[in-house]
Design a protein around this motif. Structure first.
Motif, mmCIF file in Angstrom:
data_model
loop_
_atom_site.group_PDB
_atom_site.id
_atom_site.type_symbol
_atom_site.label_atom_id
_atom_site.label_comp_id
_atom_site.label_asym_id
_atom_site.label_seq_id
_atom_site.Cartn_x
_atom_site.Cartn_y
_atom_site.Cartn_z
ATOM 1 N N ILE A 124 0.727 8.915 -19.717
ATOM 2 C CA ILE A 124 2.305 9.417 -19.692
ATOM 3 C C ILE A 124 2.621 9.438 -18.150
ATOM 4 O O ILE A 124 3.696 8.800 -17.881
ATOM 5 N N GLY A 125 1.988 10.335 -17.539
ATOM 6 C CA GLY A 125 2.106 10.358 -15.946
ATOM 7 C C GLY A 125 2.114 8.918 -15.060
ATOM 8 O O GLY A 125 2.971 8.820 -14.175
ATOM 9 N N SER A 126 0.957 8.121 -15.561
ATOM 10 C CA SER A 126 0.639 7.202 -15.008
ATOM 11 C C SER A 126 1.753 5.863 -15.343
ATOM 12 O O SER A 126 1.881 4.897 -14.249
ATOM 13 N N VAL A 127 2.278 5.854 -16.539
ATOM 14 C CA VAL A 127 3.232 4.771 -16.573
ATOM 15 C C VAL A 127 4.604 5.116 -16.081
ATOM 16 O O VAL A 127 5.587 4.302 -16.135
ATOM 17 N N MET A 128 4.948 6.384 -15.717
ATOM 18 C CA MET A 128 6.365 6.708 -15.250
ATOM 19 C C MET A 128 6.883 5.679 -14.159
ATOM 20 O O MET A 128 7.992 5.395 -14.231
ATOM 21 N N PRO A 129 6.063 5.455 -13.082
ATOM 22 C CA PRO A 129 6.837 4.578 -11.993
ATOM 23 C C PRO A 129 7.032 3.025 -12.621
ATOM 24 O O PRO A 129 7.677 2.474 -12.174
ATOM 25 N N LEU A 130 6.548 2.873 -13.763
ATOM 26 C CA LEU A 130 7.153 1.526 -14.438
ATOM 27 C C LEU A 130 8.260 1.584 -15.087
ATOM 28 O O LEU A 130 8.894 0.610 -15.744
ATOM 29 N N VAL A 131 8.635 2.904 -15.420
ATOM 30 C CA VAL A 131 9.608 2.971 -16.596
ATOM 31 C C VAL A 131 11.359 2.558 -15.904
ATOM 32 O O VAL A 131 11.342 2.918 -14.698
ATOM 33 N N PRO A 132 12.007 1.772 -16.447
ATOM 34 C CA PRO A 132 13.036 1.066 -15.906
ATOM 35 C C PRO A 132 14.268 2.324 -15.736
ATOM 36 O O PRO A 132 15.330 2.087 -16.163
ATOM 37 N N TRP A 167 0.793 -1.166 0.028
ATOM 38 C CA TRP A 167 -0.041 0.013 0.081
ATOM 39 C C TRP A 167 0.784 1.184 -0.097
ATOM 40 O O TRP A 167 0.364 2.377 -0.337
ATOM 41 N N VAL A 168 2.088 1.089 0.693
ATOM 42 C CA VAL A 168 2.898 2.354 0.682
ATOM 43 C C VAL A 168 3.570 2.458 -0.674
ATOM 44 O O VAL A 168 3.472 3.523 -1.249
ATOM 45 N N GLN A 169 3.949 1.632 -1.260
ATOM 46 C CA GLN A 169 4.267 1.462 -2.993
ATOM 47 C C GLN A 169 3.218 2.016 -3.815
ATOM 48 O O GLN A 169 3.455 3.115 -4.496
ATOM 49 N N MET A 170 2.040 1.758 -3.686
ATOM 50 C CA MET A 170 0.913 2.033 -4.356
ATOM 51 C C MET A 170 0.719 3.631 -4.059
ATOM 52 O O MET A 170 0.732 4.488 -5.177
ATOM 53 N N LEU A 171 0.955 4.046 -2.951
ATOM 54 C CA LEU A 171 0.694 5.345 -2.726
ATOM 55 C C LEU A 171 1.734 6.367 -3.289
ATOM 56 O O LEU A 171 1.397 7.316 -3.733
ATOM 57 N N ALA A 172 2.933 5.977 -3.009
ATOM 58 C CA ALA A 172 4.082 6.583 -3.500
ATOM 59 C C ALA A 172 4.102 6.612 -5.067
ATOM 60 O O ALA A 172 4.297 7.891 -5.694
ATOM 61 N N ALA A 173 3.613 5.754 -5.629
ATOM 62 C CA ALA A 173 3.430 5.554 -7.204
ATOM 63 C C ALA A 173 2.445 6.530 -7.702
ATOM 64 O O ALA A 173 2.255 7.197 -8.921
ATOM 65 N N ALA A 174 1.370 6.322 -6.852
ATOM 66 C CA ALA A 174 0.048 7.259 -7.362
ATOM 67 C C ALA A 174 0.484 8.755 -7.312
ATOM 68 O O ALA A 174 0.003 9.641 -8.267
ATOM 69 N N ILE A 175 1.147 9.143 -6.036
ATOM 70 C CA ILE A 175 1.656 10.641 -5.945
ATOM 71 C C ILE A 175 2.563 11.074 -7.116
ATOM 72 O O ILE A 175 2.320 12.174 -7.561
ATOM 73 N N ALA A 176 3.531 10.011 -7.306
ATOM 74 C CA ALA A 176 4.791 10.215 -8.336
ATOM 75 C C ALA A 176 3.674 10.391 -9.712
ATOM 76 O O ALA A 176 4.153 11.490 -10.447
ATOM 77 N N SER A 177 2.861 9.558 -10.085
ATOM 78 C CA SER A 177 2.256 9.820 -11.239
ATOM 79 C C SER A 177 1.472 10.989 -11.453
ATOM 80 O O SER A 177 1.200 11.618 -12.533
ATOM 81 N N GLY A 178 0.719 11.435 -10.600
ATOM 82 C CA GLY A 178 -0.033 12.713 -10.277
ATOM 83 C C GLY A 178 1.013 13.780 -10.365
ATOM 84 O O GLY A 178 0.935 15.041 -11.518
ATOM 85 N N CYS A 179 2.197 13.805 -9.966
ATOM 86 C CA CYS A 179 3.172 15.021 -10.208
ATOM 87 C C CYS A 179 3.771 14.801 -11.385
ATOM 88 O O CYS A 179 4.269 15.920 -12.020
ATOM 89 N N PHE A 180 4.170 13.489 -11.965
ATOM 90 C CA PHE A 180 4.680 13.682 -13.473
ATOM 91 C C PHE A 180 3.855 14.379 -14.365
ATOM 92 O O PHE A 180 4.038 14.898 -15.382
ATOM 93 N N LEU A 181 2.548 13.999 -14.121
ATOM 94 C CA LEU A 181 1.459 14.605 -15.122
ATOM 95 C C LEU A 181 1.523 16.198 -14.925
ATOM 96 O O LEU A 181 1.569 16.807 -16.062
ATOM 97 N N ILE A 182 1.537 16.704 -13.841
ATOM 98 C CA ILE A 182 1.743 17.985 -13.811
ATOM 99 C C ILE A 182 3.157 18.503 -14.340
ATOM 100 O O ILE A 182 3.129 19.687 -15.329
ATOM 101 N N MET A 183 4.319 17.698 -14.160
ATOM 102 C CA MET A 183 5.349 18.032 -14.636
ATOM 103 C C MET A 183 5.381 18.089 -16.244
ATOM 104 O O MET A 183 5.937 18.937 -16.946
#
Length: 256
Positions: free
Chosen positions: A199-207, A119-135
């Motif tokens: 684009i924002g949502s897949v960024m946590p999956l990018v290697p 759940w922590v990994q999911m929350l971190a990825a979710a926040i990062a996805s939203g921030c990447f979208l804004i970026m």
């Protein structure tokens, strides 16, 4: 006074150090350098190591020549373990640990399976996805769809990887789910710009770490490892792109 360590014991320590580092995101050249420094700290002047993403060969020259091979079957990212092993390496260099003490300490590090809860990994990825979208200059109104898609995508990656050990298929299915959630959010009016949400949502999956290590290994002259890691990163990127492309074929105006 404790008996002198044998070449076999020293090789065991060096191989375990290399195994832990390589399995948890360490670069090839750093693994070889650390193994050489540890062998030298234990009085071995002539040691040789050959490291690839799938195996380590370590050899000690001399009257009691020792050559060992260890197989690397799984790789992940846990830079905490790499940091802890580096700390052990420094203690060895300072003469604070014997080979037996170092090996016991390294075994405890390897057995440590502490991870952040899912759940922590999911929350971190979710926040990062939203921030990447804004970026990527997305609208704030799409922050929540990206938040949801990124978090569920990370959950899907972990879940499918347990069901299917082949990482390629887990990444494909996770990106497929992200694309579907993004499409559904736009279709229902919950989201607005499909491109930036995806684009924002897949960024946590990018290697990202894999690509960085591949470039650093190539620059350090480790061409076998650099090309291997680059190929692995390419397959991951292809899996992500294929999953998103599959969804886009059903989206009017975005298909191929």
């Amino acid at each position: 006074m404790p008996p002198a360590a044998t070449n076999y014991e020293i090789a065991q320590v060096c191989l375990l150090v290399g195994k832990i580092m390589l399995e948890n995101g360490g670069e090839t050249y750093r693994v070889e350098d650390t193994m050489s420094h540890i062998a030298e700290a234990f009085g071995i002047a002539n040691s040789h190591s050959f490291v690839t993403p799938t195996g380590i060969i370590f050899s000690i020259d001399g009257p009691e020549q020792t050559t060992r091979l260890i197989r690397i079957s799984s790789r992940s990212t846990d830079l905490r373990k790499v940091t802890v092993v580096n700390a052990v390496s420094r203690r060895i260099s300072q003469g604070e640990l014997t080979p037996n003490e170092a090996y016991a300490l390294l075994e405890s590090i390897q057995a440590d399976q502490r991870r952040y809860p899912l759940w922590v990994q999911m929350l971190a990825a979710a926040i990062a996805s939203g921030c990447f979208l804004i970026m990527f200059q997305g609208a704030w109104s799409d922050f929540l769809p990206a938040f949801v898609a990124g978090g569920l995508g990370t959950f899907a990656l972990a879940y499918f990887h347990r069901l299917v050990p082949i990482k390629f298929f887990a990444e494909f299915l996770a990106s497929l789910l992200i694309g579907f959630i993004a499409y559904l959010s736009v279709k229902t009016g919950f989201g607005h710009n499909l491109d930036t949400i995806i684009i924002g949502s897949v960024m946590p999956l990018v290697p990202g770490l894999l690509i960085t290590n591949a470039v650093r290994d190539l620059m350090a002259g480790h061409f076998v490892s650099g090309v291997s890691k680059g190929a692995e990163a390419f397959l991951t990127a292809f899996a992500i792109g294929a999953g998103v492309a599959f969804v886009l074929t059903f989206y009017p105006g975005k298909g191929f």
